[in-house]
Design a protein around this motif. Structure first.
Motif, short mmCIF file in Angstrom:
data_model
loop_
_atom_site.label_atom_id
_atom_site.label_comp_id
_atom_site.label_asym_id
_atom_site.label_seq_id
_atom_site.Cartn_x
_atom_site.Cartn_y
_atom_site.Cartn_z
N GLY A 1 -45.90 16.63 -28.81
CA GLY A 1 -45.80 18.20 -27.93
C GLY A 1 -46.29 17.81 -26.59
O GLY A 1 -46.76 16.44 -26.36
N ASN A 2 -46.51 19.00 -25.43
CA ASN A 2 -46.84 18.23 -24.56
C ASN A 2 -48.55 18.20 -24.26
O ASN A 2 -49.02 19.29 -24.80
CB ASN A 2 -45.87 19.98 -23.07
N ILE A 3 -48.74 17.41 -22.99
CA ILE A 3 -50.40 17.42 -22.49
C ILE A 3 -50.48 18.23 -21.42
O ILE A 3 -49.69 17.08 -20.45
CB ILE A 3 -50.29 15.62 -23.23
N THR A 4 -50.73 18.70 -20.72
CA THR A 4 -51.29 18.67 -19.33
C THR A 4 -52.00 18.15 -18.41
O THR A 4 -53.70 18.22 -19.98
CB THR A 4 -51.49 20.36 -19.01
N VAL A 5 -52.33 17.27 -17.79
CA VAL A 5 -53.19 16.91 -17.44
C VAL A 5 -53.73 16.82 -15.70
O VAL A 5 -52.45 16.93 -14.99
CB VAL A 5 -52.91 15.48 -17.41
N ASN B 1 -43.38 6.87 -27.44
CA ASN B 1 -43.80 8.25 -27.19
C ASN B 1 -43.69 9.38 -26.48
O ASN B 1 -44.19 10.81 -26.76
CB ASN B 1 -45.94 7.94 -28.24
N CYS B 2 -43.15 9.03 -25.50
CA CYS B 2 -43.69 8.99 -23.89
C CYS B 2 -42.10 9.72 -23.63
O CYS B 2 -41.09 9.23 -23.25
CB CYS B 2 -44.05 8.98 -22.61
N LEU B 3 -41.78 10.88 -23.81
CA LEU B 3 -40.21 11.03 -23.61
C LEU B 3 -40.29 11.90 -22.35
O LEU B 3 -38.60 11.83 -21.12
CB LEU B 3 -40.18 12.92 -24.62
N GLY B 4 -40.72 11.98 -21.26
CA GLY B 4 -40.58 12.58 -20.45
C GLY B 4 -42.49 13.13 -18.82
O GLY B 4 -42.99 13.15 -19.67
N CYS B 5 -41.99 13.11 -18.78
CA CYS B 5 -43.63 13.33 -17.34
C CYS B 5 -43.09 14.18 -16.03
O CYS B 5 -42.43 13.13 -14.69
CB CYS B 5 -44.45 11.86 -16.14
#
Length: 244
Positions: free
Chosen positions: A116-120, A98-102
């Motif tokens: 969707g994007n998750i900002t951490v 489920n992770c398309l990019g980091c």
């Protein structure tokens, strides 16, 4: 075993053991397809073995089985954020289903996910005074210590997903419009936290009512006292809700 301990054991231990059995089953099914056994350290549990394997070249063999056995997007996000918080490896994270990019940003990173994007942001960098409280797997005790040590905050305790279905109890700090998750070394907006963790909140408490709440719960049947106060208070709310 009273009703509080019974519910805790059913969720915290029962759901974990169920996930362990499913992870073992999935690994064994893939091993049967491939005709060999994966080698791991003896201390690694089956769930962590599975999470390690699905981030390898063998992922295509696991995907149909993950869907079959109810693999959780939220459980995966929590695993990624915990690893990024304490053992950062951006390239390793994009190998998960489920992770398309980091993408790294100042003080944190952005996970591009299937939802969707998750900002951490790293809580240890954003809140340097909280570094002593950022402890892996110590969410309840660390949150309680922060409530006692800092004003104007509240802590929530609820249920979050395990990777293979089921839930476990987790506590985090509410800070303005964001969430500080000490056990994941993460600071996220509330919207992004919901996108990553989707907690089922059972109880929220501030420092000024902790003493009163502890006295109240000590005067009735409750979860065993050696357990953390935030967890005991959440179980109390959970039992009350089930009984109404």
């Amino acid at each position: 075993m009273n009703k509080y301990d019974k519910l805790y054991d059913e969720i915290q231990n029962g759901h974990y053991l169920r996930g362990e059995q499913l992870a073992k089953t999935i690994i064994q099914e893939v091993e049967k397809q491939l005709g060999f056994h994966f080698q791991f350290q003896q201390t690694a549990d089956y769930t962590n073995q599975l999470l390690a394997l699905i981030a390898t070249k063998y992922q295509p063999y696991f995907l149909p089985l993950l869907e079959k056995y109810g693999y959780s997007y939220f459980g995966e996000m929590q695993h990624i954020i915990r690893n990024m918080g304490f053992f950062p490896n951006p390239q390793g994270m994009i190998k998960f289903p489920n992770c398309l990019g980091c993408q790294m940003i100042p003080g944190g990173y952005v996970l591009e996910t299937t939802r969707g994007n998750i900002t951490v942001y790293y809580a240890s960098q954003y809140f340097s005074n909280l570094k002593p409280y950022i402890l892996l797997f110590k969410c309840h005790s660390a949150c309680l210590d922060v409530l006692h040590g800092f004003g104007g905050l509240s802590a929530s305790t609820g249920l979050i997903d395990l990777p293979l279905g089921g839930k476990h109890y987790h506590s985090f700090i509410n800070y303005g419009n964001g969430i500080i998750d000490l056990a994941h070394n993460a600071y996220l907006s509330k919207d992004d936290y919901d996108l990553a963790f989707h907690p089922e909140v059972l109880n929220t408490v501030t420092a000024d009512i902790l003493e009163e709440e502890e006295k109240r719960i000590n005067q009735q049947e409750s979860l065993s006292k050696p357990k953390q106060l935030l967890l005991r208070l959440a179980l109390d709310k959970q039992i009350k809700k089930k009984e109404t």
